[in-house]
Design a protein around this motif. Structure first.
Motif, PDB file in Angstrom:
ATOM      1  N   LEU A 166      -5.162  -5.169  -5.672  1.00 45.39           N
ATOM      2  CA  LEU A 166      -4.311  -4.498  -6.654  1.00 45.39           C
ATOM      3  C   LEU A 166      -3.142  -5.389  -7.068  1.00 45.39           C
ATOM      4  CD1 LEU A 166      -4.334  -0.963  -5.009  1.00 45.39           C
ATOM      5  CD2 LEU A 166      -5.406  -1.586  -7.204  1.00 45.39           C
ATOM      6  N   ASP A 192       2.205  -0.345  -8.570  1.00 48.64           N
ATOM      7  CA  ASP A 192       2.416   0.986  -7.999  1.00 48.64           C
ATOM      8  C   ASP A 192       1.313   1.353  -7.007  1.00 48.64           C
ATOM      9  OD1 ASP A 192       4.776   1.321  -9.382  1.00 48.64           O
ATOM     10  OD2 ASP A 192       3.867   2.492 -11.007  1.00 48.64           O
ATOM     11  N   SER A 193       0.075   1.115  -7.393  1.00 47.51           N
ATOM     12  CA  SER A 193      -1.048   1.405  -6.502  1.00 47.51           C
ATOM     13  C   SER A 193      -1.023   0.488  -5.286  1.00 47.51           C
ATOM     14  CB  SER A 193      -2.377   1.245  -7.243  1.00 47.51           C
ATOM     15  OG  SER A 193      -2.450   2.170  -8.302  1.00 47.51           O
ATOM     16  N   CYS A 194      -0.647  -0.754  -5.525  1.00 52.99           N
ATOM     17  CA  CYS A 194      -0.520  -1.723  -4.437  1.00 52.99           C
ATOM     18  C   CYS A 194       0.515  -1.238  -3.433  1.00 52.99           C
ATOM     19  CB  CYS A 194      -0.120  -3.082  -5.008  1.00 52.99           C
ATOM     20  SG  CYS A 194       0.291  -4.313  -3.767  1.00 52.99           S
ATOM     21  N   LYS A 225      -4.209  -7.877  -9.540  1.00 58.14           N
ATOM     22  CA  LYS A 225      -4.434  -7.257 -10.849  1.00 58.14           C
ATOM     23  C   LYS A 225      -3.133  -6.737 -11.458  1.00 58.14           C
ATOM     24  CE  LYS A 225      -9.067  -5.681  -9.623  1.00 58.14           C
ATOM     25  NZ  LYS A 225      -9.894  -4.494  -9.322  1.00 58.14           N
ATOM     26  N   ARG A 226      -2.017  -6.956 -10.747  1.00 56.50           N
ATOM     27  CA  ARG A 226      -0.688  -6.523 -11.187  1.00 56.50           C
ATOM     28  C   ARG A 226      -0.573  -5.002 -11.278  1.00 56.50           C
ATOM     29  NH1 ARG A 226       0.367 -10.956  -9.544  1.00 56.50           N
ATOM     30  NH2 ARG A 226       0.711 -12.767 -10.832  1.00 56.50           N
ATOM     31  N   GLN A 227      -1.328  -4.303 -10.459  1.00 57.31           N
ATOM     32  CA  GLN A 227      -1.228  -2.843 -10.368  1.00 57.31           C
ATOM     33  C   GLN A 227      -0.274  -2.521  -9.215  1.00 57.31           C
ATOM     34  OE1 GLN A 227      -5.215  -1.302 -10.068  1.00 57.31           O
ATOM     35  NE2 GLN A 227      -5.820  -2.169 -12.033  1.00 57.31           N
TER      36      GLN A 227
END
Length: 136
Positions: A41, A48-50, A44-46
């Protein structure tokens, strides 16, 4: 939907029926999985989920840390405490870094610890090893 409910029921039964050593191993497995997903994550620059996955991994490591009995576990418990605190510090700062190599270092460290506990379990010395580590 039925599958998800069945999976949750299986996981709950698995946890409730596990001995202390199996629970420790399951904690390592969950933290390792969280870190692997968090790394993907992050890449993938996600963010918040990370962060959610990192937070869950932190919660698991914190539970392992507070479960240590330093009086019974002596040097082993102190060493595990140092490793857990190191992992927590790394996880706290990991989101601010662009480089994701810290994830692999943490995954490797926790995998080695998990493998060591699995060897203890297979050796048949699990109860005494857990007492010596201050876990049981």
């Amino acid at each position: 939907m039925v599958y998800a409910g069945a999976l949750r029921a299986y996981q709950k039964t698995n946890v409730e029926s596990a001995d202390n050593l199996k629970l420790v191993i399951m904690c390592y497995e969950a933290a390792i999985n969280d870190l692997k997903v968090a790394k993907e994550l992050h890449e993938k620059r996600q963010i918040d989920s990370c962060y959610d996955k990192l937070r869950h991994a932190q919660d698991i490591i914190t539970e392992l840390l507070v479960g240590l009995d330093y009086e019974r576990g002596g040097e082993i418990a102190r060493n595990l405490s140092r490793l857990y605190n190191f992992a927590l510090r790394q996880m706290i700062g990991i989101n601010s870094r662009q480089d994701t190599s810290s994830y692999q270092h943490l995954i490797s460290m926790l995998s080695e610890l998990k493998d060591a506990w699995e060897q203890v379990r297979q050796s048949g010395y699990a109860p005494s090893a857990l007492r010596q580590a201050g876990i049981a």
